[in-house]
Design an enzyme around this catalytic site. Sequence first.
Site, PDB file in Angstrom:
ATOM      1  N   LEU A  17      44.744 -13.006  59.655  1.00 15.06           N
ATOM      2  CA  LEU A  17      43.810 -12.640  58.757  1.00 15.06           C
ATOM      3  C   LEU A  17      42.202 -12.930  59.364  1.00 15.06           C
ATOM      4  CD1 LEU A  17      44.719 -13.378  54.898  1.00 15.06           C
ATOM      5  CD2 LEU A  17      45.476 -11.435  56.456  1.00 15.06           C
ATOM      6  N   ASP A  36      39.758 -22.361  65.411  1.00 15.75           N
ATOM      7  CA  ASP A  36      41.122 -22.524  64.996  1.00 15.75           C
ATOM      8  C   ASP A  36      41.471 -23.640  65.690  1.00 15.75           C
ATOM      9  OD1 ASP A  36      44.050 -22.068  64.646  1.00 15.75           O
ATOM     10  OD2 ASP A  36      43.199 -20.108  63.622  1.00 15.75           O
ATOM     11  N   ILE A  37      42.597 -24.263  65.610  1.00 14.80           N
ATOM     12  CA  ILE A  37      43.423 -25.209  66.137  1.00 14.80           C
ATOM     13  C   ILE A  37      44.141 -24.708  67.426  1.00 14.80           C
ATOM     14  CG2 ILE A  37      45.570 -25.242  65.110  1.00 14.80           C
ATOM     15  CD1 ILE A  37      45.084 -28.480  65.007  1.00 14.80           C
ATOM     16  N   ASP A  54      40.124 -29.128  65.310  1.00 15.47           N
ATOM     17  CA  ASP A  54      40.835 -29.311  64.303  1.00 15.47           C
ATOM     18  C   ASP A  54      40.214 -29.506  62.999  1.00 15.47           C
ATOM     19  OD1 ASP A  54      42.979 -30.635  62.774  1.00 15.47           O
ATOM     20  OD2 ASP A  54      43.641 -31.938  64.315  1.00 15.47           O
ATOM     21  N   GLY A  76      43.921 -23.605  58.124  1.00 14.37           N
ATOM     22  CA  GLY A  76      45.048 -24.634  57.509  1.00 14.37           C
ATOM     23  C   GLY A  76      46.163 -23.781  57.495  1.00 14.37           C
ATOM     24  N   SER A 113      44.973 -18.716  47.167  1.00 11.79           N
ATOM     25  CA  SER A 113      46.230 -17.718  47.377  1.00 11.79           C
ATOM     26  C   SER A 113      46.799 -17.571  45.770  1.00 11.79           C
ATOM     27  CB  SER A 113      47.241 -18.626  47.989  1.00 11.79           C
ATOM     28  OG  SER A 113      48.439 -18.239  48.049  1.00 11.79           O
ATOM     29  N   HIS A 115      49.416 -18.548  45.002  1.00 13.14           N
ATOM     30  CA  HIS A 115      50.337 -19.719  44.831  1.00 13.14           C
ATOM     31  C   HIS A 115      49.802 -20.726  44.045  1.00 13.14           C
ATOM     32  CE1 HIS A 115      53.643 -17.553  47.073  1.00 13.14           C
ATOM     33  NE2 HIS A 115      52.581 -17.202  47.794  1.00 13.14           N
ATOM     34  N   TYR A 138      51.727 -26.288  49.278  1.00  3.91           N
ATOM     35  CA  TYR A 138      50.753 -25.336  49.653  1.00  3.91           C
ATOM     36  C   TYR A 138      49.793 -24.856  48.511  1.00  3.91           C
ATOM     37  CZ  TYR A 138      48.982 -20.721  51.167  1.00  3.91           C
ATOM     38  OH  TYR A 138      48.183 -19.554  51.732  1.00  3.91           O
ATOM     39  N   ARG A 176      58.102  -6.782  45.046  1.00  6.34           N
ATOM     40  CA  ARG A 176      56.998  -7.878  44.613  1.00  6.34           C
ATOM     41  C   ARG A 176      55.841  -7.436  45.145  1.00  6.34           C
ATOM     42  NH1 ARG A 176      55.072 -12.414  47.033  1.00  6.34           N
ATOM     43  NH2 ARG A 176      53.794 -13.759  45.863  1.00  6.34           N
TER      44      ARG A 176
HETATM   45  C1  15L Z   1      50.326 -16.624  50.813  1.00  2.32           C
HETATM   46  O1  15L Z   1      49.403 -17.249  50.376  1.00  2.32           O
HETATM   47  C2  15L Z   1      50.961 -16.954  51.937  1.00  2.32           C
HETATM   48  O2  15L Z   1      49.791 -17.370  53.168  1.00  2.32           O
HETATM   49  C3  15L Z   1      51.548 -15.683  52.802  1.00  2.32           C
HETATM   50  O3  15L Z   1      52.256 -16.158  53.998  1.00  2.32           O
HETATM   51  C4  15L Z   1      52.239 -14.934  51.879  1.00  2.32           C
HETATM   52  O4  15L Z   1      53.685 -15.521  51.579  1.00  2.32           O
HETATM   53  C5  15L Z   1      51.540 -14.706  50.422  1.00  2.32           C
HETATM   54  O5  15L Z   1      51.006 -15.972  50.190  1.00  2.32           O
HETATM   55  C6  15L Z   1      52.752 -14.083  49.454  1.00  2.32           C
HETATM   56  O6  15L Z   1      52.650 -14.508  48.496  1.00  2.32           O
HETATM   57  O7  15L Z   1      52.965 -13.090  49.724  1.00  2.32           O
END
Ligand code: 15L
Length: 277
Positions: A17, A36-37, A54, A76, A113, A115, A138, A176
């Site tokens: 990205l 970036d690292i 870092d 990250g 995210s 997630h 994560y 999905r």
């Molecule tokens: C994310 O947050 C991840 O960085 C990416 O690798 C994908 O897995 C994405 O979500 C996802 O949910 O498809």
Amino acid sequence: MTVPAKPVLLTGASVALGRQLTRWLAEAGWTLRLTDIVPFPDRLPSGASFVRADLNDGVAILRLAEGCEAILHFGGISVERPFEEVLGPNIRGLYHVYEAARRERARVVFASSNHTIGFHERTEPLDHDCDMRPDGYYGLAKAYGELMGRMYWDKHGVESVFLRIGSSVPEPINHRMLSTWLSYPDLCRLVERCVLAERVGCVVIWGASDNSRTFWRKDARATIGWAPHDSADTFAGQLAGKVSGNPVEERYQGGPFCAMEYGRKGGFSPKDLFGDP
Ligand code: 15L
């Protein structure tokens, strides 16, 4: 205004990205400080400089942010990893980013995210103010990041846009992603608006294209003047039936991240899911 008055710092510049954003924003004439690292793999566009750093190094991050108008925090760990691996870059690193933003009075655009909310069922449409239900370490770190940004806004007036990115990949590759896909051009236009919008406060935006199968509804896109142009719908025919066969993965919005190490009764062990290592 189409170009920020001051430089913009981009963390995580060397991976997918970050590289897309670098190309797009440099073409738009922005002055970019990239970090970036790992080394930057492409030719540096004009108006961009790169410093390897870092996120654990707070002094380096403070220096990089000096004189910046905004920090695009895309650095990250970006996948599910053990807690100890996530801790440094995604928690301590985030603190360094927010301290730098506070010092510079810079706005933060945080690559959060889906997630953060992964354990909501797919049948449940969500608004920006839904409960967080992280689906791993994560997602938990991203949720903490949003809370950290909220604290820096309430306490220090640091503006933040939290982008709850779905799946930002060149094309959706499974069923999905017909719900979660965010095209690269939609991502780049979104980030552009996050920086150029006059005042944002502290808001959440679902990072997804205009997908009719979306899991997500209300957010702050009107505040920043963004609407997606692309849609995963164009891929629906070719992805029909492209499901994992794993009931945990297919039940929840976070998909495969939910199924990893899933240990509830009736669930699946990693061995069941992925076979023997
Ligand atoms: C994310 O947050 C991840 O960085 C990416 O690798 C994908 O897995 C994405 O979500 C996802 O949910 O498809």
